[in-house]
Design an enzyme around this catalytic site. Structure first.
Site, PDB file in Angstrom:
ATOM      1  N   THR A 342      97.588  16.713 100.592  1.00 48.49           N
ATOM      2  CA  THR A 342      98.666  16.974  99.665  1.00 48.49           C
ATOM      3  C   THR A 342      98.127  17.854  98.542  1.00 48.49           C
ATOM      4  O   THR A 342      96.915  17.979  98.390  1.00 48.49           O
ATOM      5  CB  THR A 342      99.161  15.632  99.052  1.00 48.49           C
ATOM      6  OG1 THR A 342      99.465  14.721 100.105  1.00 48.49           O
ATOM      7  CG2 THR A 342     100.365  15.792  98.160  1.00 48.49           C
ATOM      8  N   GLY A 424      95.970  12.685  98.383  1.00 53.67           N
ATOM      9  CA  GLY A 424      95.112  11.703  99.021  1.00 53.67           C
ATOM     10  C   GLY A 424      95.769  10.599  99.802  1.00 53.67           C
ATOM     11  O   GLY A 424      95.202   9.507  99.891  1.00 53.67           O
ATOM     12  N   GLY A 425      96.965  10.817 100.363  1.00 51.03           N
ATOM     13  CA  GLY A 425      97.576   9.800 101.201  1.00 51.03           C
ATOM     14  C   GLY A 425      97.716   8.484 100.457  1.00 51.03           C
ATOM     15  O   GLY A 425      98.229   8.434  99.332  1.00 51.03           O
TER      16      GLY A 425
END
Length: 529
Positions: A342, A424-425
């Site tokens: 992202t 970072g999910g």
């Protein structure tokens, strides 16, 4: 760290931050600046985001609570479990390829809605100016960063064979090396077309027809009718009543709730006497994260299918119960997490208008599929759907996928506005909590709050382990004492991408602004003065 009295922009690639800065120098507002930065970052950081991804915005006018833009694309009308069974896919949606390209790309519609908001706020710059930098970098080339080169090396076996990928990212049949120049001429033409025809061309115009046709030929379930049906939406953000002020984040289908749940629990714990690298602090954040993940796995899904009001989960009673469930001496049980790539960007203009924005294609390079001759790399966000009937996020046609993306913002009682975030999910809410508390609770400088060593509870790219991963800059006794409390520990490198690319902007009541970009990224914090 950058300190100014005018506008400021933070992005994980310096060219995106500079695009935003230049727009503000030319009289544009923070919303216009963010549109320009969003377009530029999609060109210069293609492993993390693209025009073929989704986006979410928080926008706050001076003295007002923020509004949210949900630019998440839904699954195709054809994308049913039966359709995937006909493709001989019954267990799980593949991570790469045309079958992973099953949701509409929503981010450009978010730019479109934001452009309307910019005009309402007095913005006057034409779309052609806002997209000019992005087109320039696509057409004339951008230096390949080590971060991009490394991602290409690692992910090429997965994405290299996908339709259009090698043609656009390996034009000579070789992986571009760090320091070389990447040209994206097809994407440049697409950006020029959007500047000329308007952003709606992405969904209802000639560009939409070309992309939909190419995706269908490749084997995706997406069709032109899916593009035409898509709309970005204004949403009401979730809000946490914190001792320092109000903290906002995105509602479902994002996991903005998790970020607020973590901070709400920490606000109820005794952090006095601790610091941002102490064992007690790390343990507290990790255990608050476990609690938040359990709420997510029980409730979070497409907002049309939520069984509870997400805001109700931020009630004092709910937060008290979660905080009381934290054992200060022992690690909790296993949680399920997911990696993700992202970009987060923040902009505050000289009038105090603030924007927190996040844009993504989910995994590095998304599905790996490029939509025909458009140069648009398509996301694989739809792989978060389950093919199991009855699952919380079971695949159905025209359904929004669960999103890890969440752009936070805080308006404090002392008059400060704080714009912060990270990629970072499932690490995003963890990194956000760390940056927020280090600066605003422990008093670390803006830059130290972003640069200091971080950790990740859960999986990172290419790893199935759900361990607690700490950057190696932490003191050895931190590793030892966390292990003694029952945490399963792994060590990361000193400045590891797995610990996110964070950023932070603080605007003070007197108009001063401070900002910091993450040394883990290729970013910058740049001001207008």
């Amino acid at each position: 760290m950058t300190s100014h009295t005018g506008g400021i922009a933070v992005a994980p690639h310096h060219l995106a931050a500079e695009s935003a800065r230049d727009i503000m120098r030319e009289g544009g507002n923070a919303i216009e600046a963010m549109i320009a930065a969003a377009a530029t970052i999609a060109v210069v950081y293609p492993h993390m985001n693209a025009l073929g991804g989704d986006g979410f915005w928080l926008i706050a006018e001076p003295g007002e609570a923020p509004r949210a833009i949900d630019a998440c694309g839904a699954s195709a009308a054809l994308a049913s479990r039966a359709w995937y069974a006909d493709q001989d896919v019954r267990e799980r949606i593949p991570n790469r390829g045309p079958l992973a390209a099953l949701t509409v790309a929503g981010t450009v519609s978010g730019w479109q809605l934001a452009l309307q908001a910019a005009a309402e706020a007095g913005g006057r710059l034409p779309l052609s100016r806002l997209l000019r930098d992005a087109e320039h970098h696509a057409r004339h080339g951008v230096r390949v960063t080590e971060n991009l080169a490394r991602s290409l090396r690692v992910k090429e076996p997965e994405v290299g064979p996908q339709p259009g990928f090698a043609l656009n990212f390996m034009p000579d049949g070789e992986l571009p090396a760090a320091g070389s120049t990447l040209y994206q001429l097809r994407l440049a033409d697409t950006l020029a077309q959007l500047a000329r025809e308007g952003l709606s061309d992405f969904y209802t115009g000639e560009l939409a027809r070309r992309m939909a046709s190419a995706l269908e030929r490749a084997g995706s379930p997406l069709r032109l009718s899916d593009f035409a049906a898509h709309r970005a939406q204004w949403r009401t953000p979730l809000v946490l009543e914190h001792s320092l002020g109000r903290i906002y984040n995105m509602p479902p289908p994002t996991q903005g709730l998790l970020s607020l749940l973590i901070l709400g629990q920490l606000d109820r714990l005794d952090l006095k006497g601790l610091h941002g690298q102490s064992v007690d602090y790390i343990h507290s954040v990790v255990e608050a994260t476990r609690q938040a993940f359990r709420i997510r796995d029980r409730y979070l899904t497409d907002p049309a299918r939520m069984r509870v009001d997400a805001q109700s989960l931020l009630s004092p009673e709910c937060l008290d119960t979660l905080a009381d469930g934290i054992d200060p001496e022992r690690a909790g049980g296993r949680v399920n997490t997911a990696p993700g790539d992202t970009v987060w960007l923040g902009v505050v203009d000289g009038e105090g208008r603030a924007v927190s924005f996040i844009q993504s294609i989910y995994h590095e390079f998304g599905s790996g599929v490029v939509a025909g001759d458009t140069g648009v790399l398509w996301q694989n966000r739809g792989v978060s759907f389950s093919l199991q009937a009855g699952a919380l996020n079971a695949l159905d046609p025209c359904r929004k996928p669960f999103h890890t993306l969440n752009p936070p913002m805080a308006q404090l009682k002392d008059g400060r506005t704080v714009v912060y975030g990270s990629m970072g999910g499932d690490g995003q809410p963890q990194f956000q909590a760390t940056v927020f508390t280090r600066h605003l609770v422990f008093g670390d400088s803006v830059q130290d709050a972003v640069s200091a060593p971080r950790w990740l509870l859960g999986r990172t790219w290419g790893s199935a382990s759900e361990t607690l991963k700490l950057e190696s800059r932490f003191a050895p006794e931190v590793f030892e004492q966390l292990t003694a409390r029952g945490h399963v520990i792994e060590s990361l490198s000193d400045f590891d991408d797995s610990a996110g690319h964070a950023g932070l902007i603080v605007r003070y009541p007197d108009g001063r602004v401070e900002g910091a970009a993450d040394p883990r990224s290729d970013g910058a914090a740049v001001g207008t003065d």
